[in-house]
Scaffold this active site. Structure first.
Site, PDB file in Angstrom:
ATOM      1  N   LYS A  23       0.853  -1.185   0.000  1.00 22.64           N
ATOM      2  CA  LYS A  23       0.000   0.000   0.000  1.00 22.64           C
ATOM      3  C   LYS A  23       0.889   1.235   0.000  1.00 22.64           C
ATOM      4  CE  LYS A  23      -4.518   0.849   0.114  1.00 22.64           C
ATOM      5  NZ  LYS A  23      -5.568   0.091  -0.592  1.00 22.64           N
ATOM      6  N   ASP A  26      -6.984   4.619  -4.629  1.00 24.97           N
ATOM      7  CA  ASP A  26      -7.659   4.495  -3.330  1.00 24.97           C
ATOM      8  C   ASP A  26      -8.292   5.855  -3.083  1.00 24.97           C
ATOM      9  OD1 ASP A  26      -7.504   4.483  -0.048  1.00 24.97           O
ATOM     10  OD2 ASP A  26      -7.685   2.454  -0.840  1.00 24.97           O
TER      11      ASP A  26
END
Length: 453
Positions: A134, A174
């Site tokens: 991430k 995201d």
């Protein structure tokens, strides 16, 4: 001394958690994510002592690589701004690191690590050959011009590109990173490397390597999982009142699929408040407000007089049969969970990443409310990103229908895996335990096979 785990008395697991907290001080979201997973793993260590001998839990809690870098950029007025960029490459046992980039002022290392840790097991549950990672930045795209966002993305990628590759690390979007940002990031990567390596980023536009259903995938997938969960008790979405927090990409497309399956979406929200329409929200109007006008959900009541808008407050006060928290982490607490249970909610599925606090999860489980954790329920997004990678590798492009069928098949399989694993470990109906154990075992076996690395 760290807070004791709730779900197990296993001393080895207790020790590992305390070690994680000590080594990662101040990263509260990461602590929460680790606790949520490893509190399920006592029975696994009893059944597989080889995992303890090889320190698999300790190794999986330590990222393989953590990258932090400076991102300088210039505003339209010529002011120099400095942000911080992150990429945590957490685990590559199953494939290249895979996980989104988040641009939001709240981003710091603890947030990125929590998201990356969750991504390891979420990706494992999809059955696709992808590891977990991430990234992101504390940059706030809200209120910035297209030119400012382009300059920021180009600066961000100028540092990050050296760590990426279709067989190394494949970011996606995201919060704060949509098609516009992915386009700017990909353009800079292509310019620097002189390669049209379309598989290095997912969430791309359809005309230059993107995949159909990627926009809809997380929302659709959470509904497909919930549909399977309801079916285990002979229920369906037909006629159900559904509350969905948020009004972004995940929430909108979850609502679209709920309506298609016969449900009635009675409430949605944004950061300012929530709107209630007992007869069912007009989703076309919500899409126009949020996707076209970029407005606030409060605008809904201007043309829909039957609806009401509540500033601030809790959307979970709205009575519903099914709740889909799809906004952000820790948005649904113990009080909200208790209210949902008292109002007759029968199923909850996390569309966002870790939107329910641990105390809220316990309330649902104690009340026998079917509860699907995010690593299972919202895995449709990354699963479809992996399908985008497949299409990029084969220079192919699939139809919407074929892509949606693949997505549904993956979500049905994830549900079956979680359901059956929970039964195997003596906790039927516990999707949290089922998801945690199933994802962990797959990663652990691959790590054992690769040796001590």
């Amino acid at each position: 001394m760290a807070t004791k785990l709730d779900a197990t008395g296993n001393e080895a697991v207790e020790r590992i958690y305390e070690q994680v907290v000590s080594r990662n001080q101040g990263e509260t979201e990461f602590h929460q994510a680790v606790r949520e997973v490893i509190s399920s793993l006592g029975p696994v260590l009893d059944k597989h002592p080889e995992y303890a001998e090889a320190c698999i839990i300790e190794r999986v809690c330590e990222p393989e690589r953590q990258i932090i870098f400076r991102v300088p950029w210039m505003t339209d007025q010529g002011q120099i701004k400095i942000n911080r960029g992150f990429r945590v490459e957490f685990n590559s046992a199953l494939g290249p690191y895979k996980g989104g980039l988040r641009f939001h002022p709240s981003v710091y290392l603890g947030i990125v690590k929590f998201l990356g840790f969750e991504q390891i097991f979420k990706n494992a549950l999809t059955g696709m050959p992808i590891g977990g990672g991430k990234g992101g930045s504390d940059f706030d795209p809200k209120g910035r011009s297209d030119h400012e966002i382009m300059r920021f993305c180009q600066s961000f990628m100028t540092e990050l590109y050296r760590h990426l590759g279709e067989y190394t690390d494949v970011p996606a979007g995201d919060i704060g990173v949509g098609g516009r940002e992915i386009g700017y990031l990909f353009g800079q990567y292509k310019r620097i490397t002189n390669r049209y390596e379309s598989g290095v980023l997912t969430g791309k536009g359809l005309t230059w390597g993107g995949a159909r259903v990627r926009t809809e995938a997380t929302g659709y997938g959470s509904v497909f999982f919930t549909e399977e969960m309801l079916a285990t008790t002979g229920e369906s979405f037909d006629g159900k009142a559904v509350t969905i927090s948020g009004s972004g990409n995940v929430a909108i497309y979850a609502a679209e699929k709920v309506i298609e399956l016969g449900g009635r979406v009675v409430s949605m929200s944004d950061s300012n408040g929530y709107v209630v329409d007992e007869r069912g929200l007009n989703l076309d109007l919500v899409k126009d407000i949020k996707e076209v006008r970029r407005g606030r959900i409060s605008e809904y009541v201007e043309s829909q007089k039957r609806a009401r808008y509540v500033a601030d407050g809790s959307i979970w006060d709205v009575p519903c049969d099914v709740a889909l928290p799809s906004a952000t982490q820790n948005e649904l607490d113990e009080t909200a969970a208790t209210t949902l249970v008292q109002n007759g909610c029968v199923a909850v599925a996390e569309g966002a990443n870790m939107p329910c606090t641990p105390a809220a999860v316990h309330v649902f489980q104690d009340a026998k409310v079917a509860f699907a954790p995010g690593k299972a329920a919202n895995a449709g997004g990354v699963a479809t990103s992996a399908l985008e990678m497949q299409q990029n590798a084969s220079r192919d492009s699939w139809t919407f229908e074929h892509s949606e069928n693949r997505l549904k098949s993956i979500m049905v399989d994830i549900h079956a895996t979680c359901f059956e694993t929970a039964q195997e470990y003596g906790a039927p109906g516990d999707y949290v335990l089922g998801a945690n154990i199933a994802g962990f075992v797959k990663v652990a076996d691959a790590m054992l096979a690769h040796g001590l690395i």
